[in-house]
Design an enzyme around this catalytic site. Structure first.
Site, PDB file in Angstrom:
ATOM      1  CG  HIS A  45      -1.990  -1.018   1.215  1.00 27.35           C
ATOM      2  ND1 HIS A  45      -2.867  -1.175   0.162  1.00 27.35           N
ATOM      3  CD2 HIS A  45      -2.317  -1.965   2.125  1.00 27.35           C
ATOM      4  CE1 HIS A  45      -3.687  -2.192   0.433  1.00 27.35           C
ATOM      5  NE2 HIS A  45      -3.370  -2.695   1.620  1.00 27.35           N
ATOM      6  CG  ASP A  98      -2.966  -8.366   0.670  1.00 28.48           C
ATOM      7  OD1 ASP A  98      -2.233  -8.691   1.620  1.00 28.48           O
ATOM      8  OD2 ASP A  98      -3.993  -7.654   0.810  1.00 28.48           O
ATOM      9  CG  HIS A 142      -6.593  -5.238   1.746  1.00 34.21           C
ATOM     10  ND1 HIS A 142      -6.037  -6.121   2.647  1.00 34.21           N
ATOM     11  CD2 HIS A 142      -7.781  -4.850   2.260  1.00 34.21           C
ATOM     12  CE1 HIS A 142      -6.857  -6.238   3.689  1.00 34.21           C
ATOM     13  NE2 HIS A 142      -7.926  -5.494   3.481  1.00 34.21           N
ATOM     14  CG  ASP A 175      -5.154 -10.047   3.326  1.00 33.23           C
ATOM     15  OD1 ASP A 175      -4.832 -10.573   2.239  1.00 33.23           O
ATOM     16  OD2 ASP A 175      -4.813  -8.885   3.644  1.00 33.23           O
TER      17      ASP A 175
HETATM   18 ZN    ZN Z   1      -4.198  -7.158   2.690  1.00 29.32          ZN
END
Ligand code: ZN
Length: 349
Positions: A131, A168, A170, A255
């Site tokens: 991120h 991931d 996200h 995740d």
């Molecule tokens: Zn994540």
């Protein structure tokens, strides 16, 4: 005398310093890596792998990914005792040095794989990185470790085509931002959408010379093993064959598992095993096996351990993923036909 057959195949990078970035009660805390390492030790995998000692990343290399102002402000914040970059992202007194070491660990793996010391490798590092954008950390991430690895491969080793696979849950917005205008990095991401951080629509495909080199596969909650399998077979595989990467890097978040507390995708450990096998198979076919996996998210400790064990088995070329203590998802799968059609259309597949 060592022969080529006895050379270690899979390297791993770990350092107890990675535990010094910590905030008890925060989902991204030191117990994640402690648990992961214990699971790998118990599985008997670590003794089969080549340990690498990370060194802090060179600041000149880091400065090709992050702005000088951000690097200086993060150092100053840690020296003042720490604080928060945003509501989710903490910095402690040791965090700046730990983040330098995490990014440096990726560079060591790139060096080991590109110099032929190892065939592939895995970075057991914290804090995560995908991120982090050039001018700030966010979403638990301080420096973008995988972007530093790609930069090292391109700038220090003269590569010109690096594939980044981000599984991931996200969206890897930082990695996307950093290479959005570059054809030297093909960024492929599967992620729950809409979800944190809000980016990752399939219409985001790159800009300028980088147009077509960002491939987002935004997924509704509920997509699991079967949908991921189709996406890796029908999108990632032909993309990689077309791109002919010289190195594959993986942002491995665990995740997207059905039991993760932070998100709503439906992968199982067996599903992760299949993804890892697909990526390792692509690397074996396209770039002499060169693949480096780095840990991103994953907040159910049991899943994290089993997912990393399965991933290491795939890197080692084993035929069994090890135990899956949680089993398959108890929920029905959401179909992926619609998103597959959109992504294939956007990228001429
Ligand atoms: Zn994540």
């Amino acid at each position: 005398m060592a022969t080529s057959a006895s050379l270690p195949k899979t390297a791993y990078c770990y350092d107890p310093q990675f535990l010094k970035h910590d905030l008890p009660g925060h989902p991204e805390n030191r117990s994640r890596l402690e648990h992961a390492l214990a699971a790998l030790e118990q599985s008997g995998l670590l003794v089969r792998m080549l340990p690498l000692t990370p060194r802090p990343v060179d600041l000149d290399l880091l400065g090709r990914v992050h702005s000088a102002g951000y690097i200086a402000s993060l150092r100053a914040l840690a020296q003042r005792g720490g604080g928060h970059l945003d509501a989710d992202t903490y910095v402690g007194p040791a965090s700046f040095d730990v983040a330098l070491l995490a990014a440096g660990g990726l560079v060591e793996l790139v060096r080991a794989v590109l110099e032929g010391q190892a065939r592939n490798g895995i970075a057991l590092v914290r804090p995560p990185g995908h991120h982090a954008v050039p001018a700030r950390g966010m979403g638990f991430c301080l420096f973008n470790n995988i972007a530093v690895a790609a930069r090292a491969a391109l700038d220090l080793f003269g590569l010109s085509r690096v594939l980044i696979v981000d599984w991931d849950v996200h969206h890897g917005n930082g990695t996307q931002d950093i290479f959005y205008d570059s054809p030297q990095v093909l960024f492929f991401s599967t992620h729950q959408y809409p979800h944190y951080p809000g980016t990752g629509h399939w219409r985001e495909t790159g800009t300028g010379a980088g147009t077509g080199y960002t491939v987002n596969v935004p997924l509704p909650a509920g997509v699991g093993d079967r949908g991921f399998g189709r996406i890796f077979d029908e999108v990632l595989t032909p993309l990689a064959e077309r791109y002919q990467p010289q190195l594959i890097l993986v942002s491995a978040g665990y995740d997207a598992h059905w039991n993760d507390p932070l998100a709503g995708l439906n992968l199982s450990v067996a599903g992760y095993w299949r993804l890892a096998r697909t990526v390792v198979g692509l690397a074996e076919r396209l770039c002499e096996g060169r693949v480096i996996v780095t840990l991103e998210g994953g907040y159910n400790l049991e899943v994290l351990g089993a997912g990393l064990v399965a991933t290491c088995h795939a890197l080692l070329g084993d035929s069994d993923p090890g135990p899956d203590p949680l089993g398959p998802s108890p929920w029905a799968e959401r179909p992926v036909d619609e998103v597959l059609r959109a992504v294939k259309g956007a990228h001429g597949l």
